[in-house]
Structure formats: C-alpha cells, structure tokens
Write a protein that holds these residues in place. Structure first.
Motif, PDB file in Angstrom:
ATOM      1  N   SER A   1       0.817  -1.211   0.000  1.00 49.74           N
ATOM      2  CA  SER A   1       0.000   0.000   0.000  1.00 49.74           C
ATOM      3  C   SER A   1       0.858   1.272   0.000  1.00 49.74           C
ATOM      4  CB  SER A   1      -0.940  -0.005   1.209  1.00 49.74           C
ATOM      5  OG  SER A   1      -0.192  -0.291   2.374  1.00 49.74           O
ATOM      6  N   ASN A   2       2.163   1.123   0.327  1.00 47.37           N
ATOM      7  CA  ASN A   2       3.005   2.323   0.343  1.00 47.37           C
ATOM      8  C   ASN A   2       3.646   2.614  -1.019  1.00 47.37           C
ATOM      9  OD1 ASN A   2       4.497   0.086   0.386  1.00 47.37           O
ATOM     10  ND2 ASN A   2       5.950   0.723   1.974  1.00 47.37           N
ATOM     11  N   LYS A   3       3.375   1.756  -1.995  1.00 44.05           N
ATOM     12  CA  LYS A   3       3.982   1.980  -3.311  1.00 44.05           C
ATOM     13  C   LYS A   3       3.044   2.851  -4.147  1.00 44.05           C
ATOM     14  CE  LYS A   3       6.629  -2.247  -3.330  1.00 44.05           C
ATOM     15  NZ  LYS A   3       6.757  -3.597  -3.873  1.00 44.05           N
ATOM     16  N   ASN A   4       3.413   4.104  -4.304  1.00 41.89           N
ATOM     17  CA  ASN A   4       2.513   5.005  -5.008  1.00 41.89           C
ATOM     18  C   ASN A   4       2.885   5.191  -6.468  1.00 41.89           C
ATOM     19  OD1 ASN A   4       1.037   5.538  -2.676  1.00 41.89           O
ATOM     20  ND2 ASN A   4       2.616   6.991  -1.989  1.00 41.89           N
ATOM     21  N   PHE A   5       4.145   4.838  -6.775  1.00 42.98           N
ATOM     22  CA  PHE A   5       4.582   5.053  -8.141  1.00 42.98           C
ATOM     23  C   PHE A   5       3.893   4.064  -9.082  1.00 42.98           C
ATOM     24  CE2 PHE A   5       7.563   4.199 -11.612  1.00 42.98           C
ATOM     25  CZ  PHE A   5       7.590   5.465 -12.161  1.00 42.98           C
ATOM     26  N   LYS A   6       3.413   4.586 -10.191  1.00 43.60           N
ATOM     27  CA  LYS A   6       2.722   3.703 -11.113  1.00 43.60           C
ATOM     28  C   LYS A   6       3.268   3.917 -12.526  1.00 43.60           C
ATOM     29  CE  LYS A   6      -1.856   1.827 -11.745  1.00 43.60           C
ATOM     30  NZ  LYS A   6      -2.254   1.855 -13.127  1.00 43.60           N
ATOM     31  N   LEU A   7       3.606   2.828 -13.161  1.00 43.67           N
ATOM     32  CA  LEU A   7       4.100   2.899 -14.524  1.00 43.67           C
ATOM     33  C   LEU A   7       2.887   2.777 -15.443  1.00 43.67           C
ATOM     34  CD1 LEU A   7       7.003   3.119 -15.494  1.00 43.67           C
ATOM     35  CD2 LEU A   7       7.069   0.646 -15.701  1.00 43.67           C
ATOM     36  N   GLU A   8       2.561   3.854 -16.171  1.00 43.90           N
ATOM     37  CA  GLU A   8       1.326   3.815 -16.966  1.00 43.90           C
ATOM     38  C   GLU A   8       1.577   3.318 -18.382  1.00 43.90           C
ATOM     39  OE1 GLU A   8      -1.745   4.260 -16.258  1.00 43.90           O
ATOM     40  OE2 GLU A   8      -1.811   5.287 -14.319  1.00 43.90           O
ATOM     41  N   SER A   9       2.297   4.144 -19.147  1.00 51.25           N
ATOM     42  CA  SER A   9       2.572   3.705 -20.512  1.00 51.25           C
ATOM     43  C   SER A   9       4.056   3.367 -20.585  1.00 51.25           C
ATOM     44  CB  SER A   9       2.238   4.823 -21.497  1.00 51.25           C
ATOM     45  OG  SER A   9       2.977   5.968 -21.161  1.00 51.25           O
ATOM     46  N   VAL A  10       4.372   2.264 -21.163  1.00 52.54           N
ATOM     47  CA  VAL A  10       5.772   1.855 -21.190  1.00 52.54           C
ATOM     48  C   VAL A  10       6.273   1.750 -22.631  1.00 52.54           C
ATOM     49  CG1 VAL A  10       5.760   0.617 -19.010  1.00 52.54           C
ATOM     50  CG2 VAL A  10       5.076  -0.559 -21.092  1.00 52.54           C
ATOM     51  N   GLU A  11       7.554   1.937 -22.736  1.00 54.16           N
ATOM     52  CA  GLU A  11       8.202   1.781 -24.027  1.00 54.16           C
ATOM     53  C   GLU A  11       8.390   0.301 -24.328  1.00 54.16           C
ATOM     54  OE1 GLU A  11      12.019   3.733 -25.632  1.00 54.16           O
ATOM     55  OE2 GLU A  11      11.668   4.507 -23.606  1.00 54.16           O
TER      56      GLU A  11
ATOM     57  N   TYR B   1      19.117  -8.352 -21.961  1.00 51.63           N
ATOM     58  CA  TYR B   1      18.656  -7.002 -22.221  1.00 51.63           C
ATOM     59  C   TYR B   1      17.744  -7.054 -23.443  1.00 51.63           C
ATOM     60  CZ  TYR B   1      18.674  -2.161 -23.664  1.00 51.63           C
ATOM     61  OH  TYR B   1      18.269  -0.908 -24.045  1.00 51.63           O
ATOM     62  N   VAL B   2      16.558  -6.507 -23.295  1.00 56.55           N
ATOM     63  CA  VAL B   2      15.584  -6.558 -24.384  1.00 56.55           C
ATOM     64  C   VAL B   2      15.242  -5.150 -24.807  1.00 56.55           C
ATOM     65  CG1 VAL B   2      13.299  -7.344 -25.043  1.00 56.55           C
ATOM     66  CG2 VAL B   2      14.654  -8.701 -23.457  1.00 56.55           C
ATOM     67  N   LYS B   3      15.471  -4.859 -26.075  1.00 57.73           N
ATOM     68  CA  LYS B   3      15.179  -3.515 -26.591  1.00 57.73           C
ATOM     69  C   LYS B   3      13.674  -3.332 -26.736  1.00 57.73           C
ATOM     70  CE  LYS B   3      17.611  -3.196 -30.450  1.00 57.73           C
ATOM     71  NZ  LYS B   3      18.364  -4.407 -30.706  1.00 57.73           N
ATOM     72  N   PRO B   4      13.165  -2.100 -26.635  1.00 62.96           N
ATOM     73  CA  PRO B   4      11.727  -1.880 -26.802  1.00 62.96           C
ATOM     74  C   PRO B   4      11.262  -2.414 -28.152  1.00 62.96           C
ATOM     75  CG  PRO B   4      12.810   0.140 -26.095  1.00 62.96           C
ATOM     76  CD  PRO B   4      13.878  -0.850 -26.329  1.00 62.96           C
ATOM     77  N   GLY B   5      10.138  -3.096 -28.145  1.00 57.23           N
ATOM     78  CA  GLY B   5       9.549  -3.571 -29.397  1.00 57.23           C
ATOM     79  C   GLY B   5      10.146  -4.853 -29.927  1.00 57.23           C
ATOM     80  N   ASP B   6      11.124  -5.398 -29.243  1.00 56.39           N
ATOM     81  CA  ASP B   6      11.750  -6.625 -29.734  1.00 56.39           C
ATOM     82  C   ASP B   6      10.885  -7.851 -29.503  1.00 56.39           C
ATOM     83  OD1 ASP B   6      13.967  -5.671 -30.870  1.00 56.39           O
ATOM     84  OD2 ASP B   6      15.399  -6.532 -29.443  1.00 56.39           O
TER      85      ASP B   6
ATOM     86  N   ILE C   1      11.878  -2.772 -15.874  1.00 54.47           N
ATOM     87  CA  ILE C   1      11.047  -2.445 -17.025  1.00 54.47           C
ATOM     88  C   ILE C   1      11.170  -0.946 -17.224  1.00 54.47           C
ATOM     89  CG2 ILE C   1       8.703  -2.349 -17.944  1.00 54.47           C
ATOM     90  CD1 ILE C   1       8.059  -4.801 -16.302  1.00 54.47           C
ATOM     91  N   ASP C   2      11.619  -0.536 -18.381  1.00 49.07           N
ATOM     92  CA  ASP C   2      11.887   0.890 -18.644  1.00 49.07           C
ATOM     93  C   ASP C   2      12.745   1.493 -17.530  1.00 49.07           C
ATOM     94  OD1 ASP C   2      10.490   0.681 -20.926  1.00 49.07           O
ATOM     95  OD2 ASP C   2       9.035   2.263 -20.476  1.00 49.07           O
ATOM     96  N   ASP C   3      13.752   0.775 -17.111  1.00 50.73           N
ATOM     97  CA  ASP C   3      14.690   1.198 -16.071  1.00 50.73           C
ATOM     98  C   ASP C   3      14.091   1.301 -14.668  1.00 50.73           C
ATOM     99  OD1 ASP C   3      16.829   1.356 -17.873  1.00 50.73           O
ATOM    100  OD2 ASP C   3      16.138   3.340 -18.530  1.00 50.73           O
ATOM    101  N   VAL C   4      12.857   0.847 -14.493  1.00 49.55           N
ATOM    102  CA  VAL C   4      12.259   0.842 -13.159  1.00 49.55           C
ATOM    103  C   VAL C   4      12.288  -0.594 -12.640  1.00 49.55           C
ATOM    104  CG1 VAL C   4      10.199   1.367 -11.817  1.00 49.55           C
ATOM    105  CG2 VAL C   4      10.692   2.679 -13.883  1.00 49.55           C
ATOM    106  N   PRO C   5      12.873  -0.831 -11.466  1.00 45.13           N
ATOM    107  CA  PRO C   5      12.860  -2.198 -10.936  1.00 45.13           C
ATOM    108  C   PRO C   5      11.433  -2.645 -10.644  1.00 45.13           C
ATOM    109  CG  PRO C   5      14.135  -0.710  -9.516  1.00 45.13           C
ATOM    110  CD  PRO C   5      13.547   0.124 -10.588  1.00 45.13           C
ATOM    111  N   ILE C   6      11.044  -3.836 -11.049  1.00 47.88           N
ATOM    112  CA  ILE C   6       9.646  -4.235 -10.853  1.00 47.88           C
ATOM    113  C   ILE C   6       9.310  -4.421  -9.380  1.00 47.88           C
ATOM    114  CG2 ILE C   6       9.222  -5.248 -13.122  1.00 47.88           C
ATOM    115  CD1 ILE C   6       9.576  -7.990 -11.851  1.00 47.88           C
ATOM    116  N   SER C   7      10.360  -4.558  -8.547  1.00 46.91           N
ATOM    117  CA  SER C   7      10.059  -4.701  -7.122  1.00 46.91           C
ATOM    118  C   SER C   7       9.536  -3.397  -6.525  1.00 46.91           C
ATOM    119  CB  SER C   7      11.305  -5.157  -6.376  1.00 46.91           C
ATOM    120  OG  SER C   7      12.388  -4.328  -6.717  1.00 46.91           O
TER     121      SER C   7
END
Ligand SMILES: Nc1ncnc2c1ncn2[C@@H]1O[C@H](COP(=O)(O)OP(=O)(O)O)[C@@H](O)[C@H]1O
Ligand SMILES: [Mg+2]
Length: 335
Positions: A77-87, A112-117, A149-155
């Motif tokens: 509940s303390n995680k407020n950051f939200k990834l909305e649209s991703v590359e 390492y996976v490039k966007p769209g690959d 994902i997009d340089d944001v750790p999923i944790s």
C-alpha cells in the motif's frame, strides 16, 4: 456394519429355528430377538457413517488450514509510483531464483531486451523458461538481482501494475464459468462486442463460436465440449482484446494444429509488431524471425543471438533446430 447386522439375523433365525423345533423357546422369542438386533445395529451403522464424515472433514480442514498458513503477500500500500505507458525495455540483471531456498533453478540470468523486440526463449523441458516468465510477471519474488522495465525495478511497482503491463497466453489455458464473451472480455471489461468478434475472427474461432447454440452468449462450463486447442485460441483472443503494452506467449499454440498455428502466427505478427514480446515455443520454425533468441539449459542462457547467428555457431540451438526436421523426415520415411 451391515454385514454384522445381517449376519446376526441369520444366526438368530438358525439358532431360533433349532431351539423352537425342540420346543425350548417359542416362536415369539425369535421375533423379539430380531427387533433387538435392529435396535442394536442401527446406532452402530450411524456411528460408522459419522466416522466417514469425520474423515472427510479432517481431509478438507487440512486443505483449509494449509491455505490459511500460507505466507501473506508483502504489503504494497506504500507503493505510489505507477508505470502507466511503457516503451517496453526489459532488463534482467544477474537474476537468481529457486522455488525452494536450497535449490536454485535460475543461476545468473542476465538479458537485455530492446523496446519492441520479439524475444524467443527456447530450451528443453524443465530448463526454466516458464520460471523466467513467472519472475517477470512477479508471481514469485527473485532471490537476488534485478528485473527492470523501462529502467524501473519491478520490485518497486505494485503487483497489479506489473500484471497490467503484460498480456499473457499460457501453456495451461483457463476459462471460468460464464459466457464465452465474458471469458474473452475478462482482461478488458469495457471491450465492445465488435472488438471481441474481431479478435475471434483473427484467431479463427469465430466460425466455431457461431455454430454453438447461443453463439457468443453460450455459457461455458465443464460440460461444454470444446477442445484444448479451441480453449487456447479463446485465450489468445483474450490477449488480443486486452491489447497490453507487452506480451508473453508461453507455448501459446502448443495444442493447435500446424495449419491453424500458421494462421495464428500471421495474426500474432500483427499483434506483436512494435510491442515487446516474449515467446516460448517448441516448434522452432515459429520463432525464426525473433529479434533475439535466448537458448536456455538448466537455468542458464547457453547461447543467444538471432536465428542466423545461432545456426552459424553450430551449437545446441542448431542441434535442437535440426532435430525437429530430422525427426519429421524420419516420420515421413517410416510412413
Ligand atoms: N511451482 C514450482 N515449485 C517448485 N519447483 C518448480 C515449480 N515450477 C517449476 N519448478 C521446477 O523448475 C524447473 C523449471 O521449470 P519450468 O520453468 O516450468 O520449465 P520449462 O522450461 O519447461 O517451462 C523444473 O525443474 C521444475 O521442476
Ligand atoms: Mg514451461
């Protein structure tokens, strides 16, 4: 218990008949003994019945307690950051993971996976392909390393957030009781009927659904006769409707025939265009056009590259690829 009851009837009849014939007892005594036996055995039968009920209660409560004893998921509940649209950039950094703490399955996985690959993960059964997908979706927490994902750790994201970024079609399909339309709309509740129908047309189950008595409103339950392949097609249609920024296909077409697979492949190519996609497939011919192929064995990446470069390397991938063709040749010759 019923044997004891019936057996005593026989004994009473036989002994009673003998005694009665010798005029030791009267006929009425036999009748009263029969009533005594009934009075005696019916509570015994009830006890036996209760014992069975108790046993199934014990078995069921074991399952309930097992569930209650499961560890709680970490509070988010303390995680407020939200990834909305991703590359769609995905990075695995030295990921270590084991389902049990003392048995590591993924040893040191980096990619390492490039966007769209379009990334294909191949390898023998038990290599850990599905495990990688489970980790990426955060169904399990990794023991060491990082997935970004997009340089944001999923944790640092909530589980719901991670799940919403991926559309997935898995090896084991699941459909719930409800209409076919509801099943397809499951991951995007506001989808229109038109979207649903279009997705079904693309994967080629539209015709089949229309032959059902109620069409898209057919209630789907255990009794509905539908093949595993058709179920798989429905879940692919579900992923198409969802239209998530990234896509995971874990042996998504393992149960459909090769021709249908080719048709789906075409539809998939449209769906996976400019979208980061992870594909796990056994028929290697379907992943030839992937931008990156990761060859896994025993939880490690042993080779990586494109189809061409891997074929040139003349390693495990080439063996795997050629074995699929040689075995087909062998079948043709045998027949
Ligand atoms: N839920 C689980 N609990 C414990 N071990 C598991 C679980 N799922 C898979 N494994 C083990 O992890 C290994 C890799 O499995 P998996 O990733 O499913 O392989 P595959 O490459 O065939 O998809 C296997 O040895 C399997 O026994
Ligand atoms: Mg698997």
């Amino acid at each position: 218990m019923s044997f004891v009851g019936n057996f005593s009837f026989v004994v009473v009849c036989v002994v009673g008949a003998v005694l009665c014939s010798q005029s030791i007892i009267e006929f009425g005594v036999i009748v009263s003994f029969m009533i005594y036996i009934r009075l005696f055995t019916s509570p015994l039968g009830q006890i036996a019945q209760i014992a069975t009920t108790l046993q199934s209660t014990a078995a069921a409560s074991e399952r309930v307690f097992e569930f209650l004893e499961e560890k709680e998921l970490e509070d988010e509940s303390n995680k407020n950051f939200k990834l909305e649209s991703v590359e769609g950039k995905v990075e695995f950094k030295n990921v270590v993971f084991g389902y049990d703490k003392d048995k590591t399955i993924i040893h040191n996985f980096s990619a390492y996976v490039k966007p769209g690959d379009k990334v294909a993960i191949v390898g023998p059964t038990g290599a850990g392909k599905t495990t990688i997908v489970n980790l990426l979706m955060r169904f399990y927490e990794i023991d060491d390393g990082e997935i970004l994902i997009d340089d944001v750790p999923i944790s640092s994201l909530t589980r719901e957030n991670v799940h919403s970024l991926f559309g997935m079609v898995l090896q084991d399909t699941w459909l719930f009781e409800g209409t076919i339309k509801e099943n397809i709309k499951y991951s995007k509740l506001d989808a229109t009927d038109e979207e649903v129908e279009n997705a079904c047309k693309v994967v080629g189950v539209d015709h089949f659904i229309k032959t059902l008595p109620e069409g898209y409103n057919t209630i789907f339950n255990d009794g509905t006769s539908i093949s595993v392949g058709q179920k798989q097609l429905l879940t692919i249609a579900r992923a198409m409707v969802e239209n998530a920024p990234m896509l995971i296909l874990d042996e998504a077409t393992s149960s459909v025939d090769t021709r249908t697979e080719q048709l789906i492949q075409k539809a998939m190519d449209k769906l996976t265009k400019n979208r980061t996609t992870f594909v796990i497939a056994h028929r290697l011919s379907t992943i030839k056009n992937a931008d990156l192929i990761l060859v896994m064995k025993d939880g490690n990446i042993i080779e990586k590259g494109t189809h061409k470069s891997l074929m040139k390397q003349d390693g495990f991938y080439k063996d795997l690829y050629e074995s699929q063709f040689t075995s087909k040749h062998a079948e043709v010759i045998e027949n």
